[in-house]
Design a protein around this motif. Structure first.
Motif, PDB file in Angstrom:
ATOM      1  N   ARG A  84       0.790  -1.122   0.060  1.00  0.00           N
ATOM      2  CA  ARG A  84      -0.018   0.069  -0.046  1.00  0.00           C
ATOM      3  C   ARG A  84       0.855   1.161   0.003  1.00  0.00           C
ATOM      4  O   ARG A  84       0.313   2.320  -0.338  1.00  0.00           O
ATOM      5  N   TRP A  85       2.097   1.189   0.311  1.00  0.00           N
ATOM      6  CA  TRP A  85       2.881   2.457   0.502  1.00  0.00           C
ATOM      7  C   TRP A  85       3.793   2.467  -0.711  1.00  0.00           C
ATOM      8  O   TRP A  85       4.278   3.684  -0.901  1.00  0.00           O
ATOM      9  N   PRO A 207      -6.191   4.593  -0.942  1.00  0.00           N
ATOM     10  CA  PRO A 207      -6.702   5.835  -0.033  1.00  0.00           C
ATOM     11  C   PRO A 207      -5.653   5.922   1.141  1.00  0.00           C
ATOM     12  O   PRO A 207      -5.223   4.952   1.555  1.00  0.00           O
ATOM     13  N   PHE A 208      -5.435   7.107   1.426  1.00  0.00           N
ATOM     14  CA  PHE A 208      -4.467   7.678   2.524  1.00  0.00           C
ATOM     15  C   PHE A 208      -4.992   6.956   3.860  1.00  0.00           C
ATOM     16  O   PHE A 208      -4.013   6.504   4.760  1.00  0.00           O
ATOM     17  N   GLN A 210      -6.411   4.004   4.341  1.00  0.00           N
ATOM     18  CA  GLN A 210      -6.091   2.713   4.369  1.00  0.00           C
ATOM     19  C   GLN A 210      -4.662   2.582   4.321  1.00  0.00           C
ATOM     20  O   GLN A 210      -4.007   1.528   5.029  1.00  0.00           O
ATOM     21  N   MET A 211      -3.710   3.422   3.719  1.00  0.00           N
ATOM     22  CA  MET A 211      -2.199   3.270   3.899  1.00  0.00           C
ATOM     23  C   MET A 211      -1.983   3.630   5.529  1.00  0.00           C
ATOM     24  O   MET A 211      -1.005   2.817   6.265  1.00  0.00           O
ATOM     25  N   LEU A 212      -2.543   4.489   6.031  1.00  0.00           N
ATOM     26  CA  LEU A 212      -2.251   4.661   7.439  1.00  0.00           C
ATOM     27  C   LEU A 212      -2.794   3.396   8.513  1.00  0.00           C
ATOM     28  O   LEU A 212      -1.814   3.083   9.373  1.00  0.00           O
ATOM     29  N   ARG A 213      -3.976   2.905   8.038  1.00  0.00           N
ATOM     30  CA  ARG A 213      -4.207   1.510   8.890  1.00  0.00           C
ATOM     31  C   ARG A 213      -3.083   0.511   8.564  1.00  0.00           C
ATOM     32  O   ARG A 213      -3.062  -0.370   9.372  1.00  0.00           O
ATOM     33  N   ALA A 214      -2.743   0.388   7.440  1.00  0.00           N
ATOM     34  CA  ALA A 214      -1.721  -0.419   7.127  1.00  0.00           C
ATOM     35  C   ALA A 214      -0.255  -0.472   7.939  1.00  0.00           C
ATOM     36  O   ALA A 214       0.409  -1.388   8.311  1.00  0.00           O
TER      37      ALA A 214
END
Length: 427
Positions: A84-85, A207-208, A210-214
Protein backbone atom coordinates in the motif's frame (compact mmCIF):
# COMPACT_ATOMS: atom_id res chain seq x y z
CA UNK A 1 50.71 -25.48 0.27
CA UNK A 2 48.65 -22.72 -1.33
CA UNK A 3 48.11 -24.85 -4.43
CA UNK A 4 47.24 -27.92 -2.33
CA UNK A 5 44.59 -26.01 -0.37
CA UNK A 6 43.09 -24.38 -3.48
CA UNK A 7 42.91 -27.54 -5.58
CA UNK A 8 41.83 -29.66 -2.63
CA UNK A 9 39.01 -27.30 -1.71
CA UNK A 10 37.59 -27.02 -5.23
CA UNK A 11 38.08 -30.73 -5.94
CA UNK A 12 36.32 -31.92 -2.80
CA UNK A 13 33.45 -29.45 -3.28
CA UNK A 14 33.10 -30.67 -6.88
CA UNK A 15 32.47 -34.16 -5.47
CA UNK A 16 29.44 -32.74 -3.60
CA UNK A 17 30.94 -33.57 -0.20
CA UNK A 18 29.32 -31.45 2.56
CA UNK A 19 31.33 -28.29 3.18
CA UNK A 20 31.89 -28.96 6.88
CA UNK A 21 33.41 -32.36 6.08
CA UNK A 22 35.58 -30.80 3.33
CA UNK A 23 37.10 -28.41 5.87
CA UNK A 24 38.01 -31.28 8.22
CA UNK A 25 39.50 -33.31 5.34
CA UNK A 26 41.66 -30.38 4.24
CA UNK A 27 42.85 -29.95 7.82
CA UNK A 28 43.87 -33.62 8.01
CA UNK A 29 45.58 -33.32 4.60
CA UNK A 30 47.67 -30.34 5.72
CA UNK A 31 48.57 -32.20 8.91
CA UNK A 32 49.71 -35.25 6.92
CA UNK A 33 51.73 -33.51 4.20
CA UNK A 34 52.91 -30.15 5.54
CA UNK A 35 53.39 -30.45 9.30
CA UNK A 36 56.18 -32.05 11.32
CA UNK A 37 53.88 -32.28 14.33
CA UNK A 38 50.71 -34.41 14.78
CA UNK A 39 48.26 -31.50 14.60
CA UNK A 40 45.27 -33.86 14.47
CA UNK A 41 45.84 -34.65 18.15
CA UNK A 42 44.53 -31.18 18.87
CA UNK A 43 41.22 -31.90 17.13
CA UNK A 44 39.27 -32.52 20.33
CA UNK A 45 40.47 -29.31 21.92
CA UNK A 46 39.75 -27.34 18.73
CA UNK A 47 36.19 -28.72 18.47
CA UNK A 48 35.51 -27.77 22.09
CA UNK A 49 37.15 -24.34 22.09
CA UNK A 50 35.58 -23.26 18.78
CA UNK A 51 32.06 -24.18 19.92
CA UNK A 52 32.35 -23.16 23.58
CA UNK A 53 31.55 -19.49 22.99
CA UNK A 54 28.63 -17.48 24.34
CA UNK A 55 28.73 -15.38 21.16
CA UNK A 56 27.72 -18.35 19.01
CA UNK A 57 24.57 -18.92 21.07
CA UNK A 58 23.17 -15.88 19.25
CA UNK A 59 23.04 -17.91 16.02
CA UNK A 60 20.25 -20.37 16.98
CA UNK A 61 18.32 -17.54 18.66
CA UNK A 62 18.35 -15.36 15.52
CA UNK A 63 17.49 -18.34 13.34
CA UNK A 64 14.56 -19.20 15.63
CA UNK A 65 13.41 -15.57 15.57
CA UNK A 66 13.22 -15.63 11.79
CA UNK A 67 11.51 -19.02 11.73
CA UNK A 68 8.78 -17.81 14.09
CA UNK A 69 8.08 -14.67 12.06
CA UNK A 70 7.98 -16.63 8.80
CA UNK A 71 5.72 -19.44 10.01
CA UNK A 72 3.32 -17.30 12.03
CA UNK A 73 1.99 -15.28 9.06
CA UNK A 74 3.62 -11.98 10.03
CA UNK A 75 5.34 -11.90 6.62
CA UNK A 76 2.04 -11.83 4.75
CA UNK A 77 0.80 -8.88 6.78
CA UNK A 78 4.05 -6.98 6.33
CA UNK A 79 4.04 -7.49 2.57
CA UNK A 80 0.45 -6.33 2.24
CA UNK A 81 1.18 -3.21 4.28
CA UNK A 82 4.23 -2.26 2.22
CA UNK A 83 2.27 -2.90 -0.97
CA UNK A 84 0.00 0.00 0.00
CA UNK A 85 2.93 2.34 0.54
CA UNK A 86 5.29 1.68 -2.39
CA UNK A 87 3.20 0.27 -5.27
CA UNK A 88 2.64 3.78 -6.72
CA UNK A 89 6.32 3.92 -7.77
CA UNK A 90 7.46 2.90 -11.29
CA UNK A 91 7.77 -0.84 -10.88
CA UNK A 92 4.78 -1.16 -8.58
CA UNK A 93 4.84 -4.28 -6.45
CA UNK A 94 8.51 -4.98 -7.23
CA UNK A 95 9.36 -2.28 -4.69
CA UNK A 96 7.31 -4.13 -2.08
CA UNK A 97 9.57 -7.13 -2.66
CA UNK A 98 12.67 -5.10 -1.82
CA UNK A 99 11.03 -3.23 1.06
CA UNK A 100 9.69 -6.42 2.67
CA UNK A 101 13.08 -8.11 2.29
CA UNK A 102 14.70 -5.09 3.96
CA UNK A 103 12.36 -5.26 6.95
CA UNK A 104 12.78 -8.99 7.42
CA UNK A 105 16.54 -8.65 7.04
CA UNK A 106 16.39 -6.48 10.14
CA UNK A 107 15.09 -9.42 12.16
CA UNK A 108 15.98 -12.77 10.55
CA UNK A 109 19.75 -12.49 10.01
CA UNK A 110 19.64 -14.95 7.10
CA UNK A 111 19.55 -14.18 3.39
CA UNK A 112 18.10 -17.52 2.32
CA UNK A 113 15.34 -17.31 4.94
CA UNK A 114 14.53 -13.75 3.88
CA UNK A 115 14.38 -14.67 0.18
CA UNK A 116 12.22 -17.71 0.90
CA UNK A 117 9.83 -15.67 3.02
CA UNK A 118 9.29 -12.91 0.48
CA UNK A 119 9.13 -15.31 -2.47
CA UNK A 120 6.43 -17.42 -0.83
CA UNK A 121 4.28 -14.37 -0.14
CA UNK A 122 4.96 -12.39 -3.32
CA UNK A 123 4.96 -14.90 -6.19
CA UNK A 124 1.18 -15.41 -6.28
CA UNK A 125 0.78 -11.64 -6.66
CA UNK A 126 3.15 -11.54 -9.65
CA UNK A 127 1.09 -14.10 -11.57
CA UNK A 128 -2.19 -12.44 -10.64
CA UNK A 129 -1.17 -8.89 -11.66
CA UNK A 130 0.88 -9.75 -14.76
CA UNK A 131 4.38 -8.65 -13.71
CA UNK A 132 7.44 -9.54 -15.77
CA UNK A 133 8.71 -12.74 -14.09
CA UNK A 134 12.39 -11.87 -14.59
CA UNK A 135 12.56 -8.52 -12.79
CA UNK A 136 9.99 -9.55 -10.18
CA UNK A 137 11.85 -12.70 -9.14
CA UNK A 138 15.28 -11.05 -9.50
CA UNK A 139 14.25 -8.32 -7.06
CA UNK A 140 13.25 -10.94 -4.48
CA UNK A 141 16.56 -12.80 -4.84
CA UNK A 142 18.52 -9.54 -4.54
CA UNK A 143 16.44 -8.20 -1.66
CA UNK A 144 17.00 -11.42 0.23
CA UNK A 145 20.75 -10.84 0.21
CA UNK A 146 20.25 -7.94 2.60
CA UNK A 147 19.64 -10.51 5.34
CA UNK A 148 23.39 -10.91 5.88
CA UNK A 149 24.15 -7.17 5.81
CA UNK A 150 21.47 -5.37 7.81
CA UNK A 151 21.82 -6.22 11.51
CA UNK A 152 21.31 -8.62 13.12
CA UNK A 153 23.31 -10.75 10.66
CA UNK A 154 24.41 -14.32 11.30
CA UNK A 155 27.30 -13.92 8.85
CA UNK A 156 28.56 -10.82 10.68
CA UNK A 157 28.42 -12.78 13.95
CA UNK A 158 30.54 -15.53 12.38
CA UNK A 159 32.96 -12.95 10.94
CA UNK A 160 33.29 -11.23 14.32
CA UNK A 161 33.88 -14.57 16.03
CA UNK A 162 36.56 -15.71 13.58
CA UNK A 163 38.40 -12.36 13.49
CA UNK A 164 37.89 -11.55 17.18
CA UNK A 165 36.38 -8.19 16.25
CA UNK A 166 33.46 -6.33 17.83
CA UNK A 167 30.08 -7.68 16.73
CA UNK A 168 28.18 -4.53 17.82
CA UNK A 169 30.57 -2.43 15.70
CA UNK A 170 30.07 -4.79 12.76
CA UNK A 171 26.31 -4.43 13.14
CA UNK A 172 26.64 -0.64 13.14
CA UNK A 173 28.96 -0.73 10.13
CA UNK A 174 26.51 -2.84 8.14
CA UNK A 175 23.50 -0.59 8.69
CA UNK A 176 24.24 2.26 6.25
CA UNK A 177 25.57 0.04 3.42
CA UNK A 178 22.58 -2.28 3.88
CA UNK A 179 20.04 0.52 3.69
CA UNK A 180 22.03 2.06 0.82
CA UNK A 181 21.79 -1.18 -1.13
CA UNK A 182 18.05 -1.39 -0.47
CA UNK A 183 17.63 2.16 -1.80
CA UNK A 184 19.86 1.38 -4.80
CA UNK A 185 17.74 -1.68 -5.60
CA UNK A 186 14.59 0.44 -5.60
CA UNK A 187 16.22 3.16 -7.72
CA UNK A 188 17.41 0.73 -10.41
CA UNK A 189 13.96 -0.89 -10.39
CA UNK A 190 12.27 2.47 -10.96
CA UNK A 191 14.73 3.43 -13.71
CA UNK A 192 14.27 0.15 -15.57
CA UNK A 193 10.49 0.37 -15.31
CA UNK A 194 10.46 3.94 -16.57
CA UNK A 195 12.47 2.86 -19.61
CA UNK A 196 10.49 -0.36 -20.13
CA UNK A 197 7.08 0.12 -18.43
CA UNK A 198 5.98 -3.44 -19.27
CA UNK A 199 8.50 -4.79 -16.73
CA UNK A 200 6.73 -3.27 -13.77
CA UNK A 201 3.12 -4.17 -14.14
CA UNK A 202 0.32 -1.94 -12.91
CA UNK A 203 1.12 0.95 -10.57
CA UNK A 204 -1.49 1.06 -7.84
CA UNK A 205 -2.52 3.74 -5.39
CA UNK A 206 -4.54 3.35 -2.22
CA UNK A 207 -6.61 5.79 -0.14
CA UNK A 208 -4.49 7.52 2.48
CA UNK A 209 -6.62 6.28 5.42
CA UNK A 210 -6.03 2.73 4.19
CA UNK A 211 -2.29 3.39 4.01
CA UNK A 212 -2.31 4.67 7.58
CA UNK A 213 -4.19 1.59 8.80
CA UNK A 214 -1.60 -0.60 7.11
CA UNK A 215 1.11 0.90 9.32
CA UNK A 216 -0.29 -1.15 12.19
CA UNK A 217 1.15 -4.26 10.56
CA UNK A 218 4.60 -2.64 10.23
CA UNK A 219 4.92 -1.36 13.78
CA UNK A 220 5.69 -4.76 15.41
CA UNK A 221 8.64 -5.45 13.09
CA UNK A 222 10.02 -1.94 13.62
CA UNK A 223 9.70 -2.29 17.39
CA UNK A 224 11.36 -5.71 17.30
CA UNK A 225 14.30 -4.33 15.30
CA UNK A 226 14.65 -1.37 17.68
CA UNK A 227 14.48 -3.72 20.66
CA UNK A 228 17.24 -6.01 19.35
CA UNK A 229 19.63 -3.48 17.89
CA UNK A 230 18.89 -0.71 20.40
CA UNK A 231 19.58 -2.94 23.39
CA UNK A 232 22.97 -3.88 21.93
CA UNK A 233 24.07 -0.33 21.16
CA UNK A 234 22.78 1.09 24.44
CA UNK A 235 24.87 -1.49 26.28
CA UNK A 236 21.82 -3.10 27.90
CA UNK A 237 22.46 -6.50 26.32
CA UNK A 238 25.06 -8.52 24.48
CA UNK A 239 24.18 -9.77 20.97
CA UNK A 240 23.30 -13.15 22.49
CA UNK A 241 21.03 -11.63 25.13
CA UNK A 242 19.43 -9.35 22.55
CA UNK A 243 18.74 -12.37 20.33
CA UNK A 244 16.97 -14.11 23.22
CA UNK A 245 14.87 -10.99 23.83
CA UNK A 246 14.12 -10.91 20.10
CA UNK A 247 12.76 -14.47 20.20
CA UNK A 248 10.48 -13.51 23.07
CA UNK A 249 9.32 -10.47 21.11
CA UNK A 250 8.68 -12.57 18.00
CA UNK A 251 6.57 -14.99 20.02
CA UNK A 252 4.58 -12.10 21.43
CA UNK A 253 3.99 -10.65 17.95
CA UNK A 254 2.94 -14.06 16.62
CA UNK A 255 0.56 -14.49 19.56
CA UNK A 256 -1.04 -11.07 18.99
CA UNK A 257 -1.61 -11.90 15.31
CA UNK A 258 -2.98 -15.32 16.15
CA UNK A 259 -0.16 -17.28 14.57
CA UNK A 260 1.02 -19.33 17.56
CA UNK A 261 0.30 -23.06 17.61
CA UNK A 262 2.10 -26.21 18.70
CA UNK A 263 2.60 -27.17 15.05
CA UNK A 264 4.15 -23.78 14.25
CA UNK A 265 6.47 -23.95 17.26
CA UNK A 266 7.52 -27.49 16.39
CA UNK A 267 8.32 -26.57 12.79
CA UNK A 268 10.22 -23.46 13.91
CA UNK A 269 12.36 -25.41 16.39
CA UNK A 270 13.07 -28.18 13.87
CA UNK A 271 14.07 -25.63 11.23
CA UNK A 272 16.34 -23.91 13.75
CA UNK A 273 18.08 -27.17 14.70
CA UNK A 274 18.75 -28.02 11.04
CA UNK A 275 20.15 -24.60 10.11
CA UNK A 276 22.19 -24.20 13.31
CA UNK A 277 23.70 -27.67 12.96
CA UNK A 278 24.83 -26.87 9.43
CA UNK A 279 26.35 -23.55 10.50
CA UNK A 280 28.16 -25.00 13.52
CA UNK A 281 29.64 -27.91 11.55
CA UNK A 282 31.12 -25.37 9.13
CA UNK A 283 32.39 -23.10 11.93
CA UNK A 284 34.04 -25.99 13.81
CA UNK A 285 35.55 -27.40 10.61
CA UNK A 286 36.87 -23.95 9.69
CA UNK A 287 38.43 -23.53 13.14
CA UNK A 288 40.30 -26.84 12.78
CA UNK A 289 41.42 -25.91 9.25
CA UNK A 290 42.55 -22.48 10.45
CA UNK A 291 44.58 -24.13 13.22
CA UNK A 292 46.36 -26.47 10.80
CA UNK A 293 46.97 -23.69 8.27
CA UNK A 294 48.51 -21.40 10.87
CA UNK A 295 50.59 -24.19 12.42
CA UNK A 296 51.90 -25.32 9.01
CA UNK A 297 53.00 -21.77 8.14
CA UNK A 298 50.54 -20.76 5.43
CA UNK A 299 50.34 -17.20 6.78
CA UNK A 300 54.10 -16.76 6.40
CA UNK A 301 53.98 -18.29 2.91
CA UNK A 302 51.21 -15.91 1.81
CA UNK A 303 52.95 -12.89 3.30
CA UNK A 304 56.14 -13.71 1.41
CA UNK A 305 54.15 -14.21 -1.79
CA UNK A 306 52.34 -10.87 -1.52
CA UNK A 307 55.54 -9.06 -0.56
CA UNK A 308 57.27 -10.54 -3.58
CA UNK A 309 54.53 -9.26 -5.89
CA UNK A 310 55.10 -5.71 -4.63
CA UNK A 311 51.42 -4.76 -4.69
CA UNK A 312 50.20 -1.46 -3.25
CA UNK A 313 47.39 -1.62 -0.66
CA UNK A 314 44.82 -0.59 -3.30
CA UNK A 315 46.01 -3.22 -5.77
CA UNK A 316 45.93 -5.81 -2.98
CA UNK A 317 42.30 -5.04 -2.16
CA UNK A 318 41.36 -5.12 -5.86
CA UNK A 319 42.95 -8.57 -6.17
CA UNK A 320 40.93 -9.68 -3.14
CA UNK A 321 37.71 -8.31 -4.68
CA UNK A 322 38.32 -10.22 -7.93
CA UNK A 323 39.15 -13.36 -5.93
CA UNK A 324 35.85 -13.21 -4.03
CA UNK A 325 33.84 -12.55 -7.19
CA UNK A 326 35.38 -15.59 -8.91
CA UNK A 327 35.11 -17.90 -5.89
CA UNK A 328 31.53 -16.75 -5.35
CA UNK A 329 30.55 -18.45 -8.60
CA UNK A 330 31.49 -21.84 -7.16
CA UNK A 331 31.41 -21.84 -3.34
CA UNK A 332 28.45 -21.41 -0.98
CA UNK A 333 28.56 -18.09 0.85
CA UNK A 334 29.09 -19.04 4.50
CA UNK A 335 31.67 -21.61 3.44
CA UNK A 336 33.45 -19.00 1.34
CA UNK A 337 33.64 -16.74 4.37
CA UNK A 338 35.00 -19.21 6.87
CA UNK A 339 37.53 -20.70 4.45
CA UNK A 340 39.00 -17.38 3.32
CA UNK A 341 38.87 -15.28 6.51
CA UNK A 342 42.01 -16.76 8.14
CA UNK A 343 43.94 -16.38 4.89
CA UNK A 344 42.72 -13.04 3.54
CA UNK A 345 41.96 -10.92 6.62
CA UNK A 346 45.54 -10.92 8.03
CA UNK A 347 46.86 -9.85 4.62
CA UNK A 348 44.32 -7.05 4.31
CA UNK A 349 44.89 -5.80 7.87
CA UNK A 350 48.67 -5.88 7.28
CA UNK A 351 48.11 -3.46 4.39
CA UNK A 352 46.58 -0.97 6.84
CA UNK A 353 42.87 -1.61 6.23
CA UNK A 354 40.34 -1.65 9.06
CA UNK A 355 39.06 -5.13 9.99
CA UNK A 356 35.49 -3.80 10.52
CA UNK A 357 35.47 -2.07 7.12
CA UNK A 358 36.78 -5.16 5.37
CA UNK A 359 34.06 -7.26 7.02
CA UNK A 360 31.40 -5.11 5.36
CA UNK A 361 33.20 -5.16 2.01
CA UNK A 362 33.40 -8.95 2.24
CA UNK A 363 29.68 -9.20 3.02
CA UNK A 364 28.78 -7.20 -0.11
CA UNK A 365 30.92 -9.57 -2.19
CA UNK A 366 29.32 -12.54 -0.44
CA UNK A 367 25.89 -11.07 -1.23
CA UNK A 368 26.82 -11.05 -4.91
CA UNK A 369 27.63 -14.76 -4.66
CA UNK A 370 24.05 -15.38 -3.49
CA UNK A 371 22.61 -14.20 -6.82
CA UNK A 372 25.29 -15.24 -9.31
CA UNK A 373 25.14 -18.69 -10.94
CA UNK A 374 25.85 -21.56 -10.71
CA UNK A 375 25.81 -21.71 -6.88
CA UNK A 376 23.70 -18.61 -6.05
CA UNK A 377 21.44 -20.02 -3.35
CA UNK A 378 18.86 -17.24 -3.50
CA UNK A 379 18.30 -17.93 -7.21
CA UNK A 380 17.30 -21.50 -6.43
CA UNK A 381 15.17 -20.49 -3.44
CA UNK A 382 13.17 -18.03 -5.54
CA UNK A 383 12.86 -20.46 -8.45
CA UNK A 384 11.58 -23.09 -6.02
CA UNK A 385 8.89 -20.70 -4.81
CA UNK A 386 7.87 -19.82 -8.40
CA UNK A 387 7.06 -23.44 -9.35
CA UNK A 388 7.03 -22.42 -13.02
CA UNK A 389 9.31 -20.88 -15.65
CA UNK A 390 13.06 -21.38 -15.83
CA UNK A 391 15.96 -20.59 -13.53
CA UNK A 392 17.50 -18.47 -16.30
CA UNK A 393 14.65 -15.94 -15.85
CA UNK A 394 15.60 -15.43 -12.21
CA UNK A 395 19.27 -15.13 -13.16
CA UNK A 396 18.51 -12.51 -15.83
CA UNK A 397 16.33 -10.54 -13.41
CA UNK A 398 19.11 -10.43 -10.81
CA UNK A 399 21.73 -8.92 -13.16
CA UNK A 400 20.80 -5.23 -12.57
CA UNK A 401 21.04 -5.77 -8.83
CA UNK A 402 24.49 -7.35 -9.17
CA UNK A 403 25.48 -4.09 -10.86
CA UNK A 404 24.29 -2.14 -7.81
CA UNK A 405 26.37 -4.37 -5.54
CA UNK A 406 29.45 -3.74 -7.65
CA UNK A 407 28.76 -0.02 -7.35
CA UNK A 408 28.59 -0.40 -3.55
CA UNK A 409 31.95 -2.22 -3.60
CA UNK A 410 33.49 0.71 -5.49
CA UNK A 411 31.95 3.23 -3.09
CA UNK A 412 33.15 1.32 0.00
CA UNK A 413 36.70 1.25 -1.34
CA UNK A 414 36.62 4.93 -2.35
CA UNK A 415 34.77 6.11 0.78
CA UNK A 416 35.42 3.76 3.75
CA UNK A 417 33.43 6.12 5.97
CA UNK A 418 30.22 4.67 4.51
CA UNK A 419 30.87 1.66 6.73
CA UNK A 420 32.91 3.28 9.50
CA UNK A 421 30.88 6.44 10.16
CA UNK A 422 28.41 4.90 12.64
CA UNK A 423 30.97 2.75 14.53
CA UNK A 424 33.26 5.77 14.94
CA UNK A 425 30.45 8.15 15.83
CA UNK A 426 28.93 5.88 18.49
CA UNK A 427 32.11 4.60 20.14
Amino acid sequence: MIGFVSVGLLGLLALSIPVGIVLFLLGFGIDAFFSNFPLSRGLGNMVWSSSNSATLIAIPFFVLLGEILVRSGVATRTYAALDRWVSWLPGGLVHANVATATMFSATSGSSVATAATVATVAMPQAEKLGYDPRLFSGAIAAGGTLGIMIPPSINLIVYGFLTQSSIPQLFLAGLLPGLGLALAFMVITAVLCMIWPNLGGVRRTFPFPQMLRALVDLVPIIILFALIVGSIYRGWATPTEAAAVGVAGALLIAFVFGGVSFAMLGESILGTVKITSMIMLIVIGASFLNFTLASAGLGRELTNLMTGLGLTPLKTILVVVVLYIVLGFFIETLSLMVVTIPIIVPLVVAQGYDVIWFGILMIVLIEMALITPPVGLNLYVVQGARKSGSLSEVMAGAIPYVGMMLLMVVLLIAFPSIALFLPNALQ
